[in-house]
Design a protein around this motif. Structure first.
Motif, PDB file in Angstrom:
ATOM      1  N   GLN A 247       0.848  -1.186   0.000  1.00 19.60           N
ATOM      2  CA  GLN A 247       0.000   0.000   0.000  1.00 19.60           C
ATOM      3  C   GLN A 247       0.882   1.234   0.000  1.00 19.60           C
ATOM      4  OE1 GLN A 247      -2.293  -1.112   3.628  1.00 19.60           O
ATOM      5  NE2 GLN A 247      -4.115  -0.730   2.407  1.00 19.60           N
ATOM      6  N   ALA A 248       0.412   2.278  -0.667  1.00 18.44           N
ATOM      7  CA  ALA A 248       1.106   3.558  -0.658  1.00 18.44           C
ATOM      8  C   ALA A 248       0.057   4.663  -0.677  1.00 18.44           C
ATOM      9  CB  ALA A 248       2.037   3.685  -1.860  1.00 18.44           C
ATOM     10  N   GLY A 249       0.283   5.697   0.137  1.00 12.41           N
ATOM     11  CA  GLY A 249      -0.726   6.739   0.214  1.00 12.41           C
ATOM     12  C   GLY A 249      -0.169   8.077   0.649  1.00 12.41           C
ATOM     13  N   SER A 384      -6.695  -2.027  -5.709  1.00  9.28           N
ATOM     14  CA  SER A 384      -7.786  -1.478  -4.904  1.00  9.28           C
ATOM     15  C   SER A 384      -7.419  -0.060  -4.486  1.00  9.28           C
ATOM     16  CB  SER A 384      -8.034  -2.324  -3.652  1.00  9.28           C
ATOM     17  OG  SER A 384      -8.384  -3.652  -3.964  1.00  9.28           O
ATOM     18  N   LEU A 385      -8.424   0.706  -4.143  1.00  6.40           N
ATOM     19  CA  LEU A 385      -8.249   2.024  -3.528  1.00  6.40           C
ATOM     20  C   LEU A 385      -8.595   1.906  -2.048  1.00  6.40           C
ATOM     21  CD1 LEU A 385     -10.030   4.256  -6.210  1.00  6.40           C
ATOM     22  CD2 LEU A 385      -7.591   3.669  -6.074  1.00  6.40           C
ATOM     23  N   PHE A 386      -7.931   2.706  -1.200  1.00  7.66           N
ATOM     24  CA  PHE A 386      -8.239   2.643   0.219  1.00  7.66           C
ATOM     25  C   PHE A 386      -8.241   4.036   0.844  1.00  7.66           C
ATOM     26  CE2 PHE A 386      -3.609   2.744   0.512  1.00  7.66           C
ATOM     27  CZ  PHE A 386      -3.373   3.488   1.662  1.00  7.66           C
ATOM     28  N   ALA A 387      -8.974   4.146   1.932  1.00  7.26           N
ATOM     29  CA  ALA A 387      -9.006   5.354   2.753  1.00  7.26           C
ATOM     30  C   ALA A 387      -8.960   4.922   4.212  1.00  7.26           C
ATOM     31  CB  ALA A 387     -10.261   6.174   2.483  1.00  7.26           C
ATOM     32  N   ASP A 388      -8.020   5.494   4.979  1.00 13.01           N
ATOM     33  CA  ASP A 388      -7.833   5.167   6.393  1.00 13.01           C
ATOM     34  C   ASP A 388      -8.149   6.372   7.255  1.00 13.01           C
ATOM     35  OD1 ASP A 388      -6.962   2.658   5.863  1.00 13.01           O
ATOM     36  OD2 ASP A 388      -4.956   2.891   6.690  1.00 13.01           O
ATOM     37  N   LEU A 389      -8.738   6.108   8.415  1.00 16.29           N
ATOM     38  CA  LEU A 389      -8.868   7.110   9.476  1.00 16.29           C
ATOM     39  C   LEU A 389      -8.406   6.457  10.762  1.00 16.29           C
ATOM     40  CD1 LEU A 389      -9.749   9.796  10.736  1.00 16.29           C
ATOM     41  CD2 LEU A 389     -12.063   8.834  10.955  1.00 16.29           C
ATOM     42  N   GLY A 390      -7.324   6.957  11.343  1.00 23.70           N
ATOM     43  CA  GLY A 390      -6.776   6.365  12.556  1.00 23.70           C
ATOM     44  C   GLY A 390      -6.514   7.406  13.618  1.00 23.70           C
ATOM     45  N   TYR A 391      -6.446   6.946  14.868  1.00 21.47           N
ATOM     46  CA  TYR A 391      -6.054   7.822  15.977  1.00 21.47           C
ATOM     47  C   TYR A 391      -5.012   7.098  16.802  1.00 21.47           C
ATOM     48  CZ  TYR A 391      -6.116  10.979  19.946  1.00 21.47           C
ATOM     49  OH  TYR A 391      -5.740  11.869  20.934  1.00 21.47           O
ATOM     50  N   GLN A 392      -3.892   7.775  17.063  1.00 21.42           N
ATOM     51  CA  GLN A 392      -2.786   7.216  17.822  1.00 21.42           C
ATOM     52  C   GLN A 392      -2.555   8.034  19.090  1.00 21.42           C
ATOM     53  OE1 GLN A 392      -2.596   6.138  13.736  1.00 21.42           O
ATOM     54  NE2 GLN A 392      -2.330   8.189  14.475  1.00 21.42           N
ATOM     55  N   ASP A 418      -5.630   8.981   5.535  1.00 20.66           N
ATOM     56  CA  ASP A 418      -4.815   8.506   4.413  1.00 20.66           C
ATOM     57  C   ASP A 418      -5.691   8.147   3.223  1.00 20.66           C
ATOM     58  OD1 ASP A 418      -2.854   8.580   6.375  1.00 20.66           O
ATOM     59  OD2 ASP A 418      -2.984   6.423   6.765  1.00 20.66           O
ATOM     60  N   LEU A 419      -5.181   8.433   2.045  1.00 17.98           N
ATOM     61  CA  LEU A 419      -5.783   8.007   0.781  1.00 17.98           C
ATOM     62  C   LEU A 419      -4.695   7.386  -0.075  1.00 17.98           C
ATOM     63  CD1 LEU A 419      -7.949  11.173  -0.047  1.00 17.98           C
ATOM     64  CD2 LEU A 419      -8.759   9.009   0.900  1.00 17.98           C
ATOM     65  N   GLY A 420      -4.983   6.224  -0.692  1.00 19.39           N
ATOM     66  CA  GLY A 420      -3.945   5.611  -1.485  1.00 19.39           C
ATOM     67  C   GLY A 420      -4.407   4.412  -2.279  1.00 19.39           C
ATOM     68  N   VAL A 421      -3.440   3.632  -2.739  1.00 25.89           N
ATOM     69  CA  VAL A 421      -3.708   2.452  -3.565  1.00 25.89           C
ATOM     70  C   VAL A 421      -3.119   1.225  -2.886  1.00 25.89           C
ATOM     71  CG1 VAL A 421      -3.815   3.744  -5.726  1.00 25.89           C
ATOM     72  CG2 VAL A 421      -1.620   2.823  -4.940  1.00 25.89           C
ATOM     73  N   LYS A 422      -3.746   0.090  -3.132  1.00 27.37           N
ATOM     74  CA  LYS A 422      -3.302  -1.200  -2.627  1.00 27.37           C
ATOM     75  C   LYS A 422      -3.109  -2.133  -3.812  1.00 27.37           C
ATOM     76  CE  LYS A 422      -4.994  -5.110   0.148  1.00 27.37           C
ATOM     77  NZ  LYS A 422      -6.113  -5.587   1.007  1.00 27.37           N
ATOM     78  N   ILE A 423      -1.947  -2.804  -3.859  1.00 20.05           N
ATOM     79  CA  ILE A 423      -1.630  -3.712  -4.954  1.00 20.05           C
ATOM     80  C   ILE A 423      -1.385  -5.104  -4.381  1.00 20.05           C
ATOM     81  CG2 ILE A 423      -0.060  -4.201  -6.860  1.00 20.05           C
ATOM     82  CD1 ILE A 423       0.635  -1.213  -6.890  1.00 20.05           C
ATOM     83  N   SER A 424      -2.121  -6.088  -4.878  1.00 23.26           N
ATOM     84  CA  SER A 424      -1.929  -7.469  -4.449  1.00 23.26           C
ATOM     85  C   SER A 424      -0.737  -8.066  -5.181  1.00 23.26           C
ATOM     86  CB  SER A 424      -3.180  -8.302  -4.731  1.00 23.26           C
ATOM     87  OG  SER A 424      -4.277  -7.824  -3.978  1.00 23.26           O
ATOM     88  N   LEU A 425       0.092  -8.789  -4.454  1.00 25.88           N
ATOM     89  CA  LEU A 425       1.259  -9.448  -5.025  1.00 25.88           C
ATOM     90  C   LEU A 425       0.978 -10.939  -5.133  1.00 25.88           C
ATOM     91  CD1 LEU A 425       4.032  -7.691  -2.901  1.00 25.88           C
ATOM     92  CD2 LEU A 425       3.117  -6.983  -5.120  1.00 25.88           C
ATOM     93  N   GLY A 426       1.061 -11.480  -6.312  1.00 28.66           N
ATOM     94  CA  GLY A 426       0.793 -12.895  -6.480  1.00 28.66           C
ATOM     95  C   GLY A 426      -0.698 -13.207  -6.329  1.00 28.66           C
ATOM     96  N   LYS A 427      -0.977 -14.309  -5.695  1.00 25.42           N
ATOM     97  CA  LYS A 427      -2.352 -14.788  -5.559  1.00 25.42           C
ATOM     98  C   LYS A 427      -3.157 -13.860  -4.654  1.00 25.42           C
ATOM     99  CE  LYS A 427      -4.862 -19.106  -4.682  1.00 25.42           C
ATOM    100  NZ  LYS A 427      -4.705 -20.523  -4.294  1.00 25.42           N
ATOM    101  N   SER A 428      -4.364 -13.478  -5.086  1.00 29.92           N
ATOM    102  CA  SER A 428      -5.177 -12.537  -4.305  1.00 29.92           C
ATOM    103  C   SER A 428      -6.482 -13.159  -3.792  1.00 29.92           C
ATOM    104  CB  SER A 428      -5.511 -11.309  -5.164  1.00 29.92           C
ATOM    105  OG  SER A 428      -6.279 -11.691  -6.307  1.00 29.92           O
ATOM    106  N   ARG A 429      -6.873 -14.313  -4.319  1.00 26.67           N
ATOM    107  CA  ARG A 429      -8.154 -14.916  -3.915  1.00 26.67           C
ATOM    108  C   ARG A 429      -7.919 -16.166  -3.081  1.00 26.67           C
ATOM    109  NH1 ARG A 429     -12.970 -14.080  -8.041  1.00 26.67           N
ATOM    110  NH2 ARG A 429     -12.390 -12.080  -8.975  1.00 26.67           N
ATOM    111  N   PHE A 430      -8.865 -16.440  -2.205  1.00 25.47           N
ATOM    112  CA  PHE A 430      -8.828 -17.658  -1.393  1.00 25.47           C
ATOM    113  C   PHE A 430      -9.774 -18.698  -2.002  1.00 25.47           C
ATOM    114  CE2 PHE A 430      -7.402 -14.453   1.581  1.00 25.47           C
ATOM    115  CZ  PHE A 430      -6.409 -15.092   2.290  1.00 25.47           C
ATOM    116  N   GLU A 431      -9.367 -19.973  -1.913  1.00 24.96           N
ATOM    117  CA  GLU A 431     -10.215 -21.069  -2.380  1.00 24.96           C
ATOM    118  C   GLU A 431     -10.972 -21.659  -1.204  1.00 24.96           C
ATOM    119  OE1 GLU A 431      -8.070 -24.011  -4.547  1.00 24.96           O
ATOM    120  OE2 GLU A 431      -6.771 -22.550  -5.520  1.00 24.96           O
ATOM    121  N   LYS A 432     -12.241 -21.978  -1.458  1.00 22.34           N
ATOM    122  CA  LYS A 432     -13.053 -22.586  -0.393  1.00 22.34           C
ATOM    123  C   LYS A 432     -12.876 -24.094  -0.404  1.00 22.34           C
ATOM    124  CE  LYS A 432     -16.535 -19.016   0.087  1.00 22.34           C
ATOM    125  NZ  LYS A 432     -17.977 -18.699   0.180  1.00 22.34           N
TER     126      LYS A 432
END
Length: 432
Positions: A247-249, A384-392, A418-432
């Motif tokens: 992720q980068a944002g 994917s696109l992402f948006a974070d709201l955090g409190y530390q 935060d606003l940014g993008v998320k990139i999956s590396l390799g396999k992104s889906r789970f098998e049932k």
């Protein structure tokens, strides 16, 4: 009254239920997860703590810094590699566990007063990493299991009437007796602020070589109740090297030091920065990421006043701003509640955060903990696109000397958006 209340908390903790930690192997060697409400556990142990306040010779910790207490933990095993637990510690107050020479428990050099006031309590959050299953094959009948864990939490010392943030790490070694019971040895070191220590000799609240901290060594038992079961929510875990992401944002932080009016956060506490993360999705419900956050070093706010040094806040930017290194545990509420669907676009995720913050101007390092929410929108299998709201929240050193934690509800903290993008590396889906 304090002791009666804490005793009630301990009794309620003992009544918590847990689920046996066994996972099913498939024909191709993968391991199937269980339902979210499976694989919970409780732990209880007796412990000894060794206080190590800054400026005092550790060789004299016996008996000056020694105390005894009780721990109760409640947790969940998500996969054979990763578990999370919350732990409650009550120290130096229980009958038959008295040390009459505990000079290094506030108030200093008044042994017995701390015990009479109720000792101290601590609440920990741990991420347990099973080293055997990380680097070797999962075996349901393995007898010994060694875990490493980072820790974040809060403690409160009744003898000093103050609390502090803490960060730490530890090792947990378990010996499996059967499907229901294990015994364990738990050893950890925590670094915390001077408010908890309660002595004027302590001159720093940070971590590192000038830290105030304590060791904890516990011996206890773990109990698993019920049976694990697969259902429609179960999926293959696919091994350690699958389902990684980056992720980068861009972000904006709103500094909120203790004692400052938040209505003035624009522009006094406003800074800008960037963040990058590397993470792994262990199950559709759980992900863990390491996050680096660089603030007030690229885009300057010339009106900022609430960053150190307080007399010349513009120097914070000229010296590179500040940085945060953290570990986040992410829980996908959408998949927990509605089940896993590979083609779902929107995901609501909650996260808890533990880390260190460093002001580059001062070279400080202080513990940090936080929580927040993340919304993601899946564009395709990889992006994917992402948006974070955090409190530390953090200690006063990271806020340039703002008091912080001088009252039970006081803290130094900040929001980040935060606003940014998320990139999956390799396999992104789970098998049932």
């Amino acid at each position: 009254m304090t002791r009666k209340f804490l005793t009630l908390v301990l009794m309620l903790g003992c009544m918590q239920a847990a689920i046996a930690q066994r996972f099913e192997k498939t024909d191709d060697g993968s391991v199937k997860t269980n339902a979210f409400f499976s694989d919970w556990f409780v732990q209880m142990d007796l412990d000894m703590s060794l206080q190590n306040p800054y400026g005092y010779n550790f060789s004299k910790v016996f008996p000056n810094g020694k105390s005894f207490g009780l721990d109760i933990a409640f947790g969940k095993c998500f996969t054979p590699q990763v578990s999370f637990r919350s732990k409650f510690n009550w120290e130096n107050a229980l009958p038959l566990l008295e040390n009459g020479h505990a000079n290094w428990l506030a108030p200093f050099y008044h042994p017995g007063v701390n015990r009479d006031e109720g000792g101290y309590v601590a609440f920990y959050g741990d991420m347990l990493l099973n080293l055997h299953n990380f680097f070797g094959e999962y075996k349901a009948d393995r007898t010994w299991n060694l875990h490493f864990y980072p820790r974040v939490g809060l403690n409160y010392n009744f003898g000093a009437s103050k609390g502090a943030l803490l960060a730490g790490f530890g090792v947990l070694n378990t010996y499996r007796l059967n499907d229901r019971w294990s015994v364990y040895l738990d050893a950890a070191y925590m670094m915390c602020g001077s408010g908890f220590v309660g002595t004027e000799k302590v001159e720093t609240t940070g971590t590192g070589s000038n830290s105030n901290g304590y060791f904890s060594i516990g011996l206890g038992a773990q109990m698993n109740l019920g049976k694990s079961h697969q259902d429609a929510y179960s999926v293959k875990t696919d091994g350690l090297w699958q389902h990684w992401f980056v992720q980068a944002g861009l972000d904006m932080s709103l500094m909120n030091p203790y004692g400052c009016n938040f209505s003035h956060v624009f522009p006094k506490g406003q800074t800008f920065g960037v963040n990058v993360s590397l993470g792994k999705q262990f199950t559709p419900e759980l992900a863990v990421r390491g996050r680096l956050y660089w603030e007030n070093g690229l885009l300057e706010n010339s009106s900022v006043e609430w960053v150190p040094p307080l007399d010349e806040p513009e120097k914070n930017y000229s010296k590179g701003g500040f940085g945060i290194a953290s570990i986040d545990g992410l829980l996908n509420f959408t998949n927990v509640i509605a089940g896993y669907q590979p083609d779902r676009k929107w995901h609501t995720i909650g996260f808890v955060r533990a880390g260190l913050i460093s002001q580059f101007y001062e070279g400080s390092a202080s513990p940090l903990m936080g929580c927040g929410f993340e919304e993601t929108y899946q564009l395709n299998d990889k992006l994917s696109l992402f948006a974070d709201l955090g409190y530390q929240v953090t200690t006063s050193e990271s806020s340039g000397g703002f008091t912080g934690m001088s009252a039970p509800t006081g803290n130094n903290g900040f929001f980040d958006i935060d606003l940014g993008v998320k990139i999956s590396l390799g396999k992104s889906r789970f098998e049932k």
